[in-house]
Scaffold this motif. Sequence first.
Motif, PDB file in Angstrom:
ATOM      1  N   ILE A 292       0.830  -1.200   0.000  1.00 51.30           N
ATOM      2  CA  ILE A 292       0.000   0.000   0.000  1.00 51.30           C
ATOM      3  C   ILE A 292       0.868   1.254   0.000  1.00 51.30           C
ATOM      4  O   ILE A 292       0.635   2.196  -0.754  1.00 51.30           O
ATOM      5  N   ARG A 293       1.909   1.247   0.816  1.00 53.41           N
ATOM      6  CA  ARG A 293       2.815   2.411   0.844  1.00 53.41           C
ATOM      7  C   ARG A 293       3.598   2.527  -0.467  1.00 53.41           C
ATOM      8  O   ARG A 293       3.838   3.635  -0.947  1.00 53.41           O
ATOM      9  N   SER A 294       3.967   1.396  -1.055  1.00 55.25           N
ATOM     10  CA  SER A 294       4.681   1.418  -2.338  1.00 55.25           C
ATOM     11  C   SER A 294       3.818   1.999  -3.454  1.00 55.25           C
ATOM     12  O   SER A 294       4.328   2.615  -4.380  1.00 55.25           O
ATOM     13  N   ALA A 295       2.511   1.788  -3.353  1.00 55.83           N
ATOM     14  CA  ALA A 295       1.599   2.338  -4.360  1.00 55.83           C
ATOM     15  C   ALA A 295       1.515   3.863  -4.264  1.00 55.83           C
ATOM     16  O   ALA A 295       1.117   4.526  -5.211  1.00 55.83           O
ATOM     17  N   GLY A 296       1.885   4.419  -3.096  1.00 58.96           N
ATOM     18  CA  GLY A 296       1.888   5.867  -2.948  1.00 58.96           C
ATOM     19  C   GLY A 296       1.123   6.392  -1.748  1.00 58.96           C
ATOM     20  O   GLY A 296       1.036   7.603  -1.558  1.00 58.96           O
TER      21      GLY A 296
END
Length: 122
Positions: free
Chosen positions: A94-98
């Motif tokens: 989720i954090r990698s998605a932004g």
Amino acid sequence: MAKRVLVVEDNELNLKLFCDLLRAHDFVTEGVRDGREAVACARAFAPDLIITDIQLPHVSGFEIITQLKADEALRDIPIMAVTAYAGREDEERIRSAGADAYISKPISLMRFVAAVNALIAP
């Protein structure tokens, strides 16, 4: 001036809970139940923060985050993901998605408000 928060959540009870809680803390809210409308609503509402569920029908929260971060006018708006996914790998995805913040369901109301304030302190 009150900060504006766009809430993308398909579950009507959760949407009402999040919006009511935010309004009780002096935020102006706009709720969206259909993720396909999230980007257009973000453009029209001009929020200071976007809160999105990850598990949505038609379009996932991951797709919404990706679309928002790809949009030059919206990419700098912080995004908080709220989801039933609770594993460490899920948070990293989720954090990698932004997403700038991540809260797992069931939510703690105090933690939810603290996360919102950390992203857009009035």
